[in-house]
Design a protein around this motif. Structure first.
Motif, PDB file in Angstrom:
ATOM      1  N   GLY A  15      56.688  34.733  28.714  1.00  0.00           N
ATOM      2  CA  GLY A  15      56.657  35.716  30.020  1.00  0.00           C
ATOM      3  C   GLY A  15      55.880  35.157  30.837  1.00  0.00           C
ATOM      4  O   GLY A  15      55.839  33.788  31.027  1.00  0.00           O
ATOM      5  N   VAL A  16      55.725  36.021  31.856  1.00  0.00           N
ATOM      6  CA  VAL A  16      55.123  35.443  33.069  1.00  0.00           C
ATOM      7  C   VAL A  16      53.430  35.734  33.302  1.00  0.00           C
ATOM      8  O   VAL A  16      53.011  36.905  32.941  1.00  0.00           O
ATOM      9  CB  VAL A  16      55.423  36.171  34.502  1.00  0.00           C
ATOM     10  CG1 VAL A  16      55.005  35.975  35.685  1.00  0.00           C
ATOM     11  CG2 VAL A  16      57.019  35.969  34.609  1.00  0.00           C
ATOM     12  N   ARG A  17      52.763  34.639  33.530  1.00  0.00           N
ATOM     13  CA  ARG A  17      51.399  34.556  33.684  1.00  0.00           C
ATOM     14  C   ARG A  17      50.848  33.751  34.919  1.00  0.00           C
ATOM     15  O   ARG A  17      51.266  32.652  35.080  1.00  0.00           O
ATOM     16  CB  ARG A  17      50.532  34.226  32.459  1.00  0.00           C
ATOM     17  CG  ARG A  17      49.116  34.243  32.686  1.00  0.00           C
ATOM     18  CD  ARG A  17      48.533  34.370  31.290  1.00  0.00           C
ATOM     19  NE  ARG A  17      47.037  34.356  31.479  1.00  0.00           N
ATOM     20  CZ  ARG A  17      46.127  34.049  30.781  1.00  0.00           C
ATOM     21  NH1 ARG A  17      46.426  33.447  29.687  1.00  0.00           N
ATOM     22  NH2 ARG A  17      44.927  34.049  31.317  1.00  0.00           N
ATOM     23  N   SER A  18      50.074  34.416  35.866  1.00  0.00           N
ATOM     24  CA  SER A  18      49.714  33.759  37.062  1.00  0.00           C
ATOM     25  C   SER A  18      50.769  33.300  37.808  1.00  0.00           C
ATOM     26  O   SER A  18      50.650  32.224  38.389  1.00  0.00           O
ATOM     27  CB  SER A  18      48.719  32.634  36.683  1.00  0.00           C
ATOM     28  OG  SER A  18      47.566  33.040  35.899  1.00  0.00           O
ATOM     29  N   GLY A  19      51.719  33.965  37.933  1.00  0.00           N
ATOM     30  CA  GLY A  19      52.840  33.500  38.765  1.00  0.00           C
ATOM     31  C   GLY A  19      53.888  32.575  38.249  1.00  0.00           C
ATOM     32  O   GLY A  19      54.314  31.846  39.047  1.00  0.00           O
TER      33      GLY A  19
END
Length: 130
Positions: A32-36
């Motif tokens: 997924g997405v984390r911190s952009g």
């Protein structure tokens, strides 16, 4: 944490302490997405890339910093810049040939449907078990 359930696919197989860096690239899982950043977990010696996308992997963190950020799950993490969501992507392994492990004729891969929020909707794997 947001990624704990998703990384279970990577750590569910029997493993030893050296699986993180040994053998062909395998167990590719989009977290997924984390911190952009888009985050991918995998095992093996090599790298992963998004087929059809010219994305450069962020290399600003070493493996110890990534383990601290995402958790020590006996895997490597790759971080990439964001693409436009929703998207269907193929993430492909690129094994570095080394002693006892020649470059495979067919690399492991994962097809991922990513939702508008950057989180995976579905994932399916190919040639992931050998």
């Amino acid at each position: 944490q947001w990624y704990q359930r998703r990384v279970q696919a990577v750590v569910s197989t029997q493993s030893t302490g050296n699986d993180r860096m040994n053998g062909r690239v395998r167990d590719i899982t989009y977290l997924g997405v984390r911190s952009g950043r888009m985050v991918v977990a995998y095992r093996g010696m090599g790298r992963v890339y998004f087929k059809g996308h010219n994305l450069r992997q962020f290399l600003d963190l070493n493996w110890m910093q990534q383990d601290q950020k995402y958790g020590n799950r006996n895997c490597q993490y790759a971080e990439f810049p964001l693409i436009t969501f929703p998207a269907d992507v193929q993430i492909v392994g690129d094994t570095l040939a080394h002693v006892g492990c020649p470059k495979p004729a067919v690399e492991n891969w994962a097809f991922v449907s990513i939702g508008t929020n950057g989180q995976p909707i579905t994932q399916r794997w190919g040639n992931n078990r050998y």
